[in-house]
Design a protein around this motif. Sequence first.
Motif, PDB file in Angstrom:
ATOM      1  N   TYR A 166     -23.033  36.988 -16.365  1.00  0.00           N
ATOM      2  CA  TYR A 166     -21.606  36.849 -16.723  1.00  0.00           C
ATOM      3  C   TYR A 166     -20.907  35.645 -16.006  1.00  0.00           C
ATOM      4  O   TYR A 166     -20.060  34.727 -16.608  1.00  0.00           O
ATOM      5  N   ASP A 171     -20.673  32.869 -18.701  1.00  0.00           N
ATOM      6  CA  ASP A 171     -19.367  33.204 -19.393  1.00  0.00           C
ATOM      7  C   ASP A 171     -18.192  32.471 -18.759  1.00  0.00           C
ATOM      8  O   ASP A 171     -17.197  31.703 -19.442  1.00  0.00           O
ATOM      9  N   ARG A 172     -18.234  32.567 -17.353  1.00  0.00           N
ATOM     10  CA  ARG A 172     -17.099  31.817 -16.581  1.00  0.00           C
ATOM     11  C   ARG A 172     -17.244  30.419 -15.758  1.00  0.00           C
ATOM     12  O   ARG A 172     -16.538  29.736 -15.339  1.00  0.00           O
ATOM     13  N   GLY A 217     -12.768  43.252 -20.701  1.00  0.00           N
ATOM     14  CA  GLY A 217     -13.742  42.417 -21.625  1.00  0.00           C
ATOM     15  C   GLY A 217     -13.915  41.014 -20.684  1.00  0.00           C
ATOM     16  O   GLY A 217     -13.220  41.063 -19.648  1.00  0.00           O
ATOM     17  N   PRO A 218     -14.747  40.274 -21.479  1.00  0.00           N
ATOM     18  CA  PRO A 218     -14.929  38.933 -20.699  1.00  0.00           C
ATOM     19  C   PRO A 218     -13.859  38.134 -20.195  1.00  0.00           C
ATOM     20  O   PRO A 218     -14.051  37.344 -19.417  1.00  0.00           O
ATOM     21  N   LEU A 267     -10.948  40.992 -11.832  1.00  0.00           N
ATOM     22  CA  LEU A 267     -12.294  41.069 -11.503  1.00  0.00           C
ATOM     23  C   LEU A 267     -12.745  41.385 -10.038  1.00  0.00           C
ATOM     24  O   LEU A 267     -13.573  42.147  -9.823  1.00  0.00           O
ATOM     25  N   LEU A 296     -26.851  44.549 -23.601  1.00  0.00           N
ATOM     26  CA  LEU A 296     -26.163  43.354 -23.561  1.00  0.00           C
ATOM     27  C   LEU A 296     -26.839  42.419 -24.792  1.00  0.00           C
ATOM     28  O   LEU A 296     -25.896  42.033 -25.498  1.00  0.00           O
ATOM     29  N   GLY A 343     -23.695  43.098 -26.748  1.00  0.00           N
ATOM     30  CA  GLY A 343     -22.697  42.443 -25.826  1.00  0.00           C
ATOM     31  C   GLY A 343     -22.186  43.163 -24.653  1.00  0.00           C
ATOM     32  O   GLY A 343     -22.380  44.098 -24.475  1.00  0.00           O
ATOM     33  N   LEU A 344     -21.473  42.164 -23.627  1.00  0.00           N
ATOM     34  CA  LEU A 344     -21.195  42.626 -22.542  1.00  0.00           C
ATOM     35  C   LEU A 344     -20.307  43.947 -22.531  1.00  0.00           C
ATOM     36  O   LEU A 344     -20.649  44.702 -21.511  1.00  0.00           O
ATOM     37  N   ARG A 345     -19.346  44.169 -23.316  1.00  0.00           N
ATOM     38  CA  ARG A 345     -18.389  45.402 -23.273  1.00  0.00           C
ATOM     39  C   ARG A 345     -19.204  46.582 -23.331  1.00  0.00           C
ATOM     40  O   ARG A 345     -19.071  47.369 -22.498  1.00  0.00           O
TER      41      ARG A 345
END
Length: 457
Positions: A273, A277-278, A334-335, A342, A399, A403-405
């Motif tokens: 992630y 994602d970031r 969430g993401p 975080l 995942l 998905g991540l959630r």
Amino acid sequence: MNKRWALLSLCLGLFLAQTDTTAVNLALPAIGAGLHGSLVHLQEVVDAYNVAFAALLLTGGTLGDRFGRRRLFRTGTAVFVAGSVLCALAPTMPLLVAARAVQGAGAALAIPQSLALLAVTFPGHRERHRAMGAWSTVTGVALASGPVLGGFLVEHAGWPAIFWLNLPIGLAALALSLAVPESADRHPRGLDLPGQLLAVVFLGVLTFAVVHTDLAAGVAGVLAAVAFLLVERRKQAMLPLHLLRRGPLPAASSVAFCMTFAMYGFLLLAGLYLQHDRGAGALLAGLELLPMPLLVVVGSPLTARLVTRFGPRPAMIGGMALIGLGLGAFALAGPGIPLPWLELVFAVLGAGLALNAGPVVGVAVAAVPPDRAGLAAGVVNLARLSGAAFGVAVLGAVLAAAGLRMALAAGALVGVAGAVLAWRGVQSPPRKAAEVATAGFDELAPNNSTENATSSR
């Protein structure tokens, strides 16, 4: 001076296994890009190590009792280093996965010996506890430095560097281990070859089935697990099932399974992630994860005081609840969660791990007579490693599918389940469990270890 070299050798061996685990999680995106691996391949990279470590752990301890603990420590360290070199040189994902299994096998041979060898090397009560303090400190240092060190190496030298680093450390551990006195058990337990084979099969096949969502493999894994339980009903079983029928030991083992299921699965998710994602680099991702290991290092001594005063049960319930809370909050946000929140989630997870990691072993060891303490520690560590393997497999599969959630939510549910198990199942006497959880090194020492020690060879 020889004792100092011996302590350094054992600490370096522990540092290898601890640092490698956390560093590899930060290297997964780079490994996937370099070797064209999918999420399934990355799960296999992590779980090949965990499954081999878990499946061979109890046999590793038995081999040390029978053939000499220093000999098995040196053998395991050499195997781990060889596996690390194979990892660094691996040109394809299948070869990297195989090399990671070699690493896990080496860790399973080496790590069970280290605590027993400390008892032999430092027979005096005071010096023994000092050595144990140094040994425990290495665990914290490895946990805290692993993400940053792994991120730095991946970013500046490429992912093979995290495995090349093991070469000089491992060789130093081997050279210094000549100062460690040999020891063995005069009356060792017999080797359980059928149980060992079935343990490898059912852990490996079940993990494969979850990662690949393979129904046929799942059925085969369940059948192997049933066969393992039937075989372990024998007198010479490596896992005496009567110890797991009732009481604090099975409860502590279940909590340990939930703890590592949630946390190791989360580490897989977090590494992917933060970088995918970031858009963080490997080093920045390691720095962003830092609140979690730092809270473990800072919180563990505080946990020891709490357990001494109130017993292990409140700490375990609170620790697992915090793990569930942290993962649940992350799932709800969430993401797109802001970075300060975080970081708070990472800190909460670290606090939960600090509250639970020591007491869960203390409860397991306090649940059995002193001559079974080493076996109880092996059982709870087997549960921890099995939880790690299945956590990576299950949360990685969620995942990929949802998905991540949803993956985070699944981890949160397991954390809450661990809190419920601690609440319902942990009823051990607070004082004894507290002593073992905070300074119970004597309980984990091998039987007659001082008498069994021979001079260094």
